[in-house]
Write a protein that holds these residues in place. Structure first.
Motif, PDB file in Angstrom:
ATOM      1  N   MET A 199      -0.515  59.275   2.688  1.00 40.16           N
ATOM      2  CA  MET A 199       0.318  58.205   3.213  1.00 40.16           C
ATOM      3  C   MET A 199      -0.085  57.955   4.667  1.00 40.16           C
ATOM      4  O   MET A 199      -0.083  58.857   5.487  1.00 40.16           O
ATOM      5  CB  MET A 199       1.783  58.615   3.137  1.00 40.16           C
ATOM      6  CG  MET A 199       2.736  57.691   3.848  1.00 40.16           C
ATOM      7  SD  MET A 199       3.468  56.390   2.890  1.00 40.16           S
ATOM      8  CE  MET A 199       4.202  57.233   1.537  1.00 40.16           C
ATOM      9  N   LYS A 200      -0.435  56.708   4.949  1.00 43.35           N
ATOM     10  CA  LYS A 200      -0.804  56.323   6.306  1.00 43.35           C
ATOM     11  C   LYS A 200       0.406  55.697   6.985  1.00 43.35           C
ATOM     12  O   LYS A 200       1.079  54.854   6.408  1.00 43.35           O
ATOM     13  CB  LYS A 200      -1.960  55.330   6.288  1.00 43.35           C
ATOM     14  CG  LYS A 200      -3.232  55.904   5.712  1.00 43.35           C
ATOM     15  CD  LYS A 200      -4.339  54.893   5.654  1.00 43.35           C
ATOM     16  CE  LYS A 200      -5.555  55.541   4.997  1.00 43.35           C
ATOM     17  NZ  LYS A 200      -6.676  54.620   4.906  1.00 43.35           N
ATOM     18  N   THR A 201       0.662  56.109   8.223  1.00 44.32           N
ATOM     19  CA  THR A 201       1.770  55.540   8.987  1.00 44.32           C
ATOM     20  C   THR A 201       1.308  54.943  10.314  1.00 44.32           C
ATOM     21  O   THR A 201       2.065  54.217  10.946  1.00 44.32           O
ATOM     22  CB  THR A 201       2.851  56.605   9.278  1.00 44.32           C
ATOM     23  OG1 THR A 201       2.253  57.702   9.971  1.00 44.32           O
ATOM     24  CG2 THR A 201       3.493  57.099   7.983  1.00 44.32           C
ATOM     25  N   ASP A 202       0.070  55.214  10.716  1.00 39.95           N
ATOM     26  CA  ASP A 202      -0.468  54.656  11.946  1.00 39.95           C
ATOM     27  C   ASP A 202      -0.826  53.192  11.698  1.00 39.95           C
ATOM     28  O   ASP A 202      -1.609  52.876  10.796  1.00 39.95           O
ATOM     29  CB  ASP A 202      -1.702  55.446  12.381  1.00 39.95           C
ATOM     30  CG  ASP A 202      -2.325  54.863  13.635  1.00 39.95           C
ATOM     31  OD1 ASP A 202      -1.702  54.986  14.715  1.00 39.95           O
ATOM     32  OD2 ASP A 202      -3.420  54.254  13.520  1.00 39.95           O
ATOM     33  N   LEU A 203      -0.245  52.281  12.481  1.00 42.90           N
ATOM     34  CA  LEU A 203      -0.433  50.850  12.244  1.00 42.90           C
ATOM     35  C   LEU A 203      -1.894  50.424  12.336  1.00 42.90           C
ATOM     36  O   LEU A 203      -2.353  49.588  11.554  1.00 42.90           O
ATOM     37  CB  LEU A 203       0.419  50.029  13.211  1.00 42.90           C
ATOM     38  CG  LEU A 203       1.934  50.174  13.079  1.00 42.90           C
ATOM     39  CD1 LEU A 203       2.637  49.275  14.078  1.00 42.90           C
ATOM     40  CD2 LEU A 203       2.389  49.868  11.662  1.00 42.90           C
ATOM     41  N   VAL A 204      -2.633  51.000  13.277  1.00 42.69           N
ATOM     42  CA  VAL A 204      -4.049  50.648  13.427  1.00 42.69           C
ATOM     43  C   VAL A 204      -4.818  51.069  12.179  1.00 42.69           C
ATOM     44  O   VAL A 204      -5.654  50.329  11.656  1.00 42.69           O
ATOM     45  CB  VAL A 204      -4.649  51.262  14.707  1.00 42.69           C
ATOM     46  CG1 VAL A 204      -6.150  51.063  14.769  1.00 42.69           C
ATOM     47  CG2 VAL A 204      -3.969  50.678  15.938  1.00 42.69           C
ATOM     48  N   GLU A 205      -4.520  52.241  11.679  1.00 42.85           N
ATOM     49  CA  GLU A 205      -5.190  52.741  10.473  1.00 42.85           C
ATOM     50  C   GLU A 205      -4.824  51.886   9.253  1.00 42.85           C
ATOM     51  O   GLU A 205      -5.684  51.552   8.430  1.00 42.85           O
ATOM     52  CB  GLU A 205      -4.811  54.204  10.244  1.00 42.85           C
ATOM     53  CG  GLU A 205      -5.630  54.881   9.192  1.00 42.85           C
ATOM     54  CD  GLU A 205      -5.324  56.367   9.049  1.00 42.85           C
ATOM     55  OE1 GLU A 205      -5.953  56.981   8.184  1.00 42.85           O
ATOM     56  OE2 GLU A 205      -4.453  56.888   9.775  1.00 42.85           O
ATOM     57  N   ILE A 206      -3.568  51.496   9.140  1.00 41.99           N
ATOM     58  CA  ILE A 206      -3.132  50.621   8.044  1.00 41.99           C
ATOM     59  C   ILE A 206      -3.865  49.284   8.148  1.00 41.99           C
ATOM     60  O   ILE A 206      -4.420  48.784   7.154  1.00 41.99           O
ATOM     61  CB  ILE A 206      -1.604  50.420   8.078  1.00 41.99           C
ATOM     62  CG1 ILE A 206      -0.885  51.737   7.756  1.00 41.99           C
ATOM     63  CG2 ILE A 206      -1.177  49.313   7.101  1.00 41.99           C
ATOM     64  CD1 ILE A 206       0.610  51.703   8.003  1.00 41.99           C
ATOM     65  N   ILE A 218      -1.300  43.149  13.006  1.00 37.85           N
ATOM     66  CA  ILE A 218      -0.326  44.106  13.534  1.00 37.85           C
ATOM     67  C   ILE A 218       0.684  43.280  14.306  1.00 37.85           C
ATOM     68  O   ILE A 218       0.337  42.544  15.223  1.00 37.85           O
ATOM     69  CB  ILE A 218      -0.995  45.156  14.449  1.00 37.85           C
ATOM     70  CG1 ILE A 218      -1.996  45.999  13.662  1.00 37.85           C
ATOM     71  CG2 ILE A 218       0.082  46.046  15.088  1.00 37.85           C
ATOM     72  CD1 ILE A 218      -2.784  46.978  14.505  1.00 37.85           C
ATOM     73  N   ASN A 219       1.940  43.379  13.910  1.00 37.18           N
ATOM     74  CA  ASN A 219       2.997  42.589  14.537  1.00 37.18           C
ATOM     75  C   ASN A 219       4.166  43.522  14.843  1.00 37.18           C
ATOM     76  O   ASN A 219       4.945  43.867  13.954  1.00 37.18           O
ATOM     77  CB  ASN A 219       3.432  41.448  13.617  1.00 37.18           C
ATOM     78  CG  ASN A 219       4.368  40.482  14.314  1.00 37.18           C
ATOM     79  OD1 ASN A 219       4.678  40.631  15.482  1.00 37.18           O
ATOM     80  ND2 ASN A 219       4.816  39.489  13.573  1.00 37.18           N
ATOM     81  N   GLY A 220       4.260  43.929  16.100  1.00 32.93           N
ATOM     82  CA  GLY A 220       5.338  44.833  16.498  1.00 32.93           C
ATOM     83  C   GLY A 220       5.182  46.190  15.851  1.00 32.93           C
ATOM     84  O   GLY A 220       4.177  46.865  16.031  1.00 32.93           O
ATOM     85  N   SER A 221       6.155  46.569  15.032  1.00 35.33           N
ATOM     86  CA  SER A 221       6.154  47.898  14.422  1.00 35.33           C
ATOM     87  C   SER A 221       5.756  47.862  12.951  1.00 35.33           C
ATOM     88  O   SER A 221       6.103  48.772  12.182  1.00 35.33           O
ATOM     89  CB  SER A 221       7.547  48.527  14.555  1.00 35.33           C
ATOM     90  OG  SER A 221       8.492  47.719  13.869  1.00 35.33           O
ATOM     91  N   GLU A 222       5.014  46.813  12.551  1.00 28.06           N
ATOM     92  CA  GLU A 222       4.582  46.720  11.157  1.00 28.06           C
ATOM     93  C   GLU A 222       3.271  45.951  11.055  1.00 28.06           C
ATOM     94  O   GLU A 222       2.852  45.279  11.996  1.00 28.06           O
ATOM     95  CB  GLU A 222       5.649  46.041  10.301  1.00 28.06           C
ATOM     96  CG  GLU A 222       6.003  44.650  10.761  1.00 28.06           C
ATOM     97  CD  GLU A 222       7.320  44.146  10.197  1.00 28.06           C
ATOM     98  OE1 GLU A 222       8.056  44.918   9.579  1.00 28.06           O
ATOM     99  OE2 GLU A 222       7.597  42.964  10.384  1.00 28.06           O
TER     100      GLU A 222
END
Length: 120
Positions: free
Chosen positions: A1-8, A59-63
């Motif tokens: 599970m990826k949670t880092d926005l840059v990685e996603i 990437i927009n804010g926290s998502e």
């Protein structure tokens, strides 16, 4: 599970990039946004259209937002977020294999729609 926005973002962008060889043009390619447009000139009901948004990841804010063009396409999927009149997609804060597959399938469905409409 990826949670880092840059990685996603980078994972989803990697899945979208091959579409640039299928008749789409990159309009944005930055650290926080990547999108593709069709630049095929078409006449739609007497209106000349020279470019049409296909898909993008941002990437927009926290998502991370995955957006697709839904004009002239029925979107009854309640899991999609509507970003505007002709744009819908997914908001992602965690990426697992199932969510990645969902994003990839959504983009492929819209690509098939573009081909059927002869927009690319």
């Amino acid at each position: 599970m990826k949670t880092d926005l840059v990685e996603i973002f980078q994972t989803i962008r990697a899945g979208i990039q091959p579409y640039a060889t299928r008749g789409y043009t990159v309009h944005e390619n930055s650290e926080t946004g990547y999108d593709l447009y069709s630049e095929k000139n078409i006449d739609l009901n007497g209106e000349k259209i020279t470019e049409r948004f296909f898909t993008g990841v941002y990437i927009n804010g926290s998502e991370v937002e995955v957006k697709v063009n839904t004009s002239e396409f029925s979107t009854t999927n309640q899991q999609l977020t509507h970003f505007g009149e002709d744009t819908a997609g997914l908001k992602i804060t965690q990426l697992d294999d199932a969510k990645l597959k969902e994003a990839e399938m959504l983009i492929e469905i819209i690509h098939t729609n573009f081909k059927e409409k002869e927009w690319i």
